[in-house]
Design a protein around this motif. Structure first.
Motif, PDB file in Angstrom:
ATOM      1  N   PHE A 188      -2.594  -5.707 -11.239  1.00  0.00           N
ATOM      2  CA  PHE A 188      -3.319  -6.315 -12.360  1.00  0.00           C
ATOM      3  C   PHE A 188      -3.576  -5.369 -13.528  1.00  0.00           C
ATOM      4  N   GLN A 189      -3.368  -4.048 -13.366  1.00  0.00           N
ATOM      5  CA  GLN A 189      -3.624  -3.148 -14.482  1.00  0.00           C
ATOM      6  C   GLN A 189      -2.694  -3.448 -15.647  1.00  0.00           C
ATOM      7  N   ASP A 190      -1.448  -3.791 -15.342  1.00  0.00           N
ATOM      8  CA  ASP A 190      -0.494  -4.120 -16.407  1.00  0.00           C
ATOM      9  C   ASP A 190      -0.119  -5.599 -16.365  1.00  0.00           C
ATOM     10  N   ARG A 191      -1.039  -6.426 -15.830  1.00  0.00           N
ATOM     11  CA  ARG A 191      -0.852  -7.865 -15.702  1.00  0.00           C
ATOM     12  C   ARG A 191       0.298  -8.203 -14.770  1.00  0.00           C
ATOM     13  N   LEU A 192       0.574  -7.311 -13.839  1.00  0.00           N
ATOM     14  CA  LEU A 192       1.552  -7.546 -12.784  1.00  0.00           C
ATOM     15  C   LEU A 192       0.928  -7.117 -11.460  1.00  0.00           C
ATOM     16  N   VAL A 193       1.379  -7.725 -10.358  1.00  0.00           N
ATOM     17  CA  VAL A 193       0.929  -7.232  -9.060  1.00  0.00           C
ATOM     18  C   VAL A 193       1.728  -5.982  -8.719  1.00  0.00           C
ATOM     19  N   ALA A 194       1.202  -5.174  -7.833  1.00  0.00           N
ATOM     20  CA  ALA A 194       1.836  -3.898  -7.507  1.00  0.00           C
ATOM     21  C   ALA A 194       3.148  -4.114  -6.744  1.00  0.00           C
ATOM     22  N   PRO A 195       4.085  -3.169  -6.883  1.00  0.00           N
ATOM     23  CA  PRO A 195       5.349  -3.268  -6.148  1.00  0.00           C
ATOM     24  C   PRO A 195       5.149  -2.878  -4.690  1.00  0.00           C
ATOM     25  N   PRO A 196       6.138  -3.123  -3.829  1.00  0.00           N
ATOM     26  CA  PRO A 196       6.019  -2.701  -2.433  1.00  0.00           C
ATOM     27  C   PRO A 196       5.996  -1.172  -2.328  1.00  0.00           C
ATOM     28  N   GLU A 197       5.281  -0.664  -1.334  1.00  0.00           N
ATOM     29  CA  GLU A 197       5.182   0.780  -1.120  1.00  0.00           C
ATOM     30  C   GLU A 197       5.688   1.137   0.280  1.00  0.00           C
ATOM     31  N   TYR A 198       6.210   2.340   0.424  1.00  0.00           N
ATOM     32  CA  TYR A 198       6.743   2.809   1.706  1.00  0.00           C
ATOM     33  C   TYR A 198       6.309   4.255   1.941  1.00  0.00           C
ATOM     34  N   THR A 199       6.256   4.636   3.207  1.00  0.00           N
ATOM     35  CA  THR A 199       6.004   6.033   3.555  1.00  0.00           C
ATOM     36  C   THR A 199       6.796   6.375   4.824  1.00  0.00           C
ATOM     37  N   ARG A 200       6.616   7.567   5.359  1.00  0.00           N
ATOM     38  CA  ARG A 200       7.387   8.011   6.523  1.00  0.00           C
ATOM     39  C   ARG A 200       7.118   7.155   7.752  1.00  0.00           C
ATOM     40  N   PRO A 201       8.131   7.000   8.616  1.00  0.00           N
ATOM     41  CA  PRO A 201       9.478   7.572   8.567  1.00  0.00           C
ATOM     42  C   PRO A 201      10.421   6.764   7.677  1.00  0.00           C
ATOM     43  N   VAL A 202      11.568   7.357   7.349  1.00  0.00           N
ATOM     44  CA  VAL A 202      12.552   6.689   6.505  1.00  0.00           C
ATOM     45  C   VAL A 202      13.062   5.421   7.178  1.00  0.00           C
ATOM     46  N   GLU A 203      13.228   5.479   8.498  1.00  0.00           N
ATOM     47  CA  GLU A 203      13.743   4.325   9.232  1.00  0.00           C
ATOM     48  C   GLU A 203      12.867   4.061  10.446  1.00  0.00           C
ATOM     49  N   SER A 249       7.727  -5.337  -9.270  1.00  0.00           N
ATOM     50  CA  SER A 249       6.446  -5.917  -9.670  1.00  0.00           C
ATOM     51  C   SER A 249       6.652  -7.241 -10.382  1.00  0.00           C
ATOM     52  N   LEU A 250       7.616  -7.260 -11.276  1.00  0.00           N
ATOM     53  CA  LEU A 250       7.915  -8.471 -12.039  1.00  0.00           C
ATOM     54  C   LEU A 250       8.360  -9.599 -11.103  1.00  0.00           C
ATOM     55  N   GLN A 251       9.234  -9.269 -10.157  1.00  0.00           N
ATOM     56  CA  GLN A 251       9.728 -10.271  -9.221  1.00  0.00           C
ATOM     57  C   GLN A 251       8.601 -10.785  -8.321  1.00  0.00           C
ATOM     58  N   ARG A 252       7.790  -9.863  -7.812  1.00  0.00           N
ATOM     59  CA  ARG A 252       6.704 -10.249  -6.903  1.00  0.00           C
ATOM     60  C   ARG A 252       5.657 -11.085  -7.642  1.00  0.00           C
ATOM     61  N   THR A 253       5.388 -10.722  -8.891  1.00  0.00           N
ATOM     62  CA  THR A 253       4.441 -11.502  -9.689  1.00  0.00           C
ATOM     63  C   THR A 253       4.972 -12.896  -9.948  1.00  0.00           C
ATOM     64  N   SER A 254       6.255 -12.993 -10.255  1.00  0.00           N
ATOM     65  CA  SER A 254       6.890 -14.281 -10.509  1.00  0.00           C
ATOM     66  C   SER A 254       6.828 -15.178  -9.281  1.00  0.00           C
ATOM     67  N   GLU A 255       6.987 -14.592  -8.099  1.00  0.00           N
ATOM     68  CA  GLU A 255       7.001 -15.357  -6.851  1.00  0.00           C
ATOM     69  C   GLU A 255       5.595 -15.736  -6.389  1.00  0.00           C
ATOM     70  N   ARG A 256       4.643 -14.798  -6.543  1.00  0.00           N
ATOM     71  CA  ARG A 256       3.332 -14.980  -5.923  1.00  0.00           C
ATOM     72  C   ARG A 256       2.217 -15.356  -6.902  1.00  0.00           C
ATOM     73  N   ARG A 257       2.301 -14.875  -8.128  1.00  0.00           N
ATOM     74  CA  ARG A 257       1.259 -15.164  -9.124  1.00  0.00           C
ATOM     75  C   ARG A 257       1.895 -15.506 -10.471  1.00  0.00           C
ATOM     76  N   PRO A 258       2.726 -16.547 -10.515  1.00  0.00           N
ATOM     77  CA  PRO A 258       3.447 -16.866 -11.753  1.00  0.00           C
ATOM     78  C   PRO A 258       2.537 -17.137 -12.945  1.00  0.00           C
ATOM     79  N   GLU A 259       1.288 -17.579 -12.687  1.00  0.00           N
ATOM     80  CA  GLU A 259       0.378 -17.871 -13.791  1.00  0.00           C
ATOM     81  C   GLU A 259       0.044 -16.629 -14.602  1.00  0.00           C
ATOM     82  N   MET A 260       0.168 -15.449 -13.976  1.00  0.00           N
ATOM     83  CA  MET A 260      -0.113 -14.214 -14.685  1.00  0.00           C
ATOM     84  C   MET A 260       0.924 -13.963 -15.771  1.00  0.00           C
TER      85      MET A 260
END
Length: 215
Positions: free
Chosen positions: A159-174, A200-211
């Motif tokens: 919501f800081q830039d009127r988009l929801v945050a993108p997916p995040e990942y951490t260890r392990p790689v697989e 972020s744009l894709q996730r916002t479009s899918e989940r919160r299109p009104e934004m």
């Protein structure tokens, strides 16, 4: 219960650093009745109780005699919906007072003559405004410089830039054959930033299109 909330995690650390001061006031201390009552039956009849004007006015004016408040906020279901831009604005203020609604609400004269901002945390009703006040406090305090270990973390929140945050990942790689996207392992910060924006744009479009319609 409320004091326990403010003595935990990020808010607790902010208080210990001297970055924020959180004080809770008991309205019963400002009542002039024999039993310290703060509510009464509504004029005109009807179910429920209403918080009295006198103890609320006494509390507000007593606190105002000690310092100046930038906003006197009332937690109400019909208030302005809490949003990230609003939290950003409030985080720049010096002193905030939050009045917690209860029962059927407060005497309307408090809203008319003292309250400068009314905030709702959603289209539902709670038993009291204490939880709403805690939500508002947490959302605002975490934005104050120095509260978070990494200030960039708040800037990349949903919501800081009127988009929801993108997916995040951490260890392990697989893990179980589920692999972290290769772009995040590339070290190319420009491409990573672009990927995150697109996600972020894709996730916002899918989940919160009104934004996207509002921007």
């Amino acid at each position: 219960m409320m004091s326990m909330f403010f003595d935990e995690s990020i808010i607790s650390r902010a208080k210990k650093k001297g970055l924020v001061e959180v004080v809770m006031h008991d309205l019963h201390d400002y009542s002039l009745t024999r039993y310290g009552s703060v509510d009464d039956y509504p004029y005109g009849g009807g179910a429920g109780m209403v918080m009295c004007v006198e103890p609320l006015a006494n509390c507000i004016e007593g606190l105002q005699s000690e310092r100046t408040y930038d906003e006197i906020i009332y937690t109400a279901p019909d208030g302005n919906l809490l949003s990230q831009p609003l939290c950003n604005t409030l985080s720049l203020k010096q002193n905030l007072m939050i009045l917690c609604g209860h029962y059927k609400g407060v005497d309307e004269r408090i809203r008319e003559h003292f309250v400068t901002m009314e905030i709702s945390i959603g289209d539902y009703v709670l038993s009291g405004g204490e939880l709403a006040a805690a939500v508002i406090s947490d959302a605002v305090i975490r934005l104050i410089p120095g509260v978070l270990g990494d200030e960039q973390s708040a800037l990349s929140d949903s919501f800081q830039d009127r988009l929801v945050a993108p997916p995040e990942y951490t260890r392990p790689v697989e893990f179980r054959g589920w692999r972290v996207p290769d772009i995040l392992l590339s070290g190319d910060h420009a491409k990573i930033a672009q990927w995150r924006y697109e996600q972020s744009l894709q996730r916002t479009s899918e989940r919160r299109p009104e934004m996207l319609k509002d921007s």
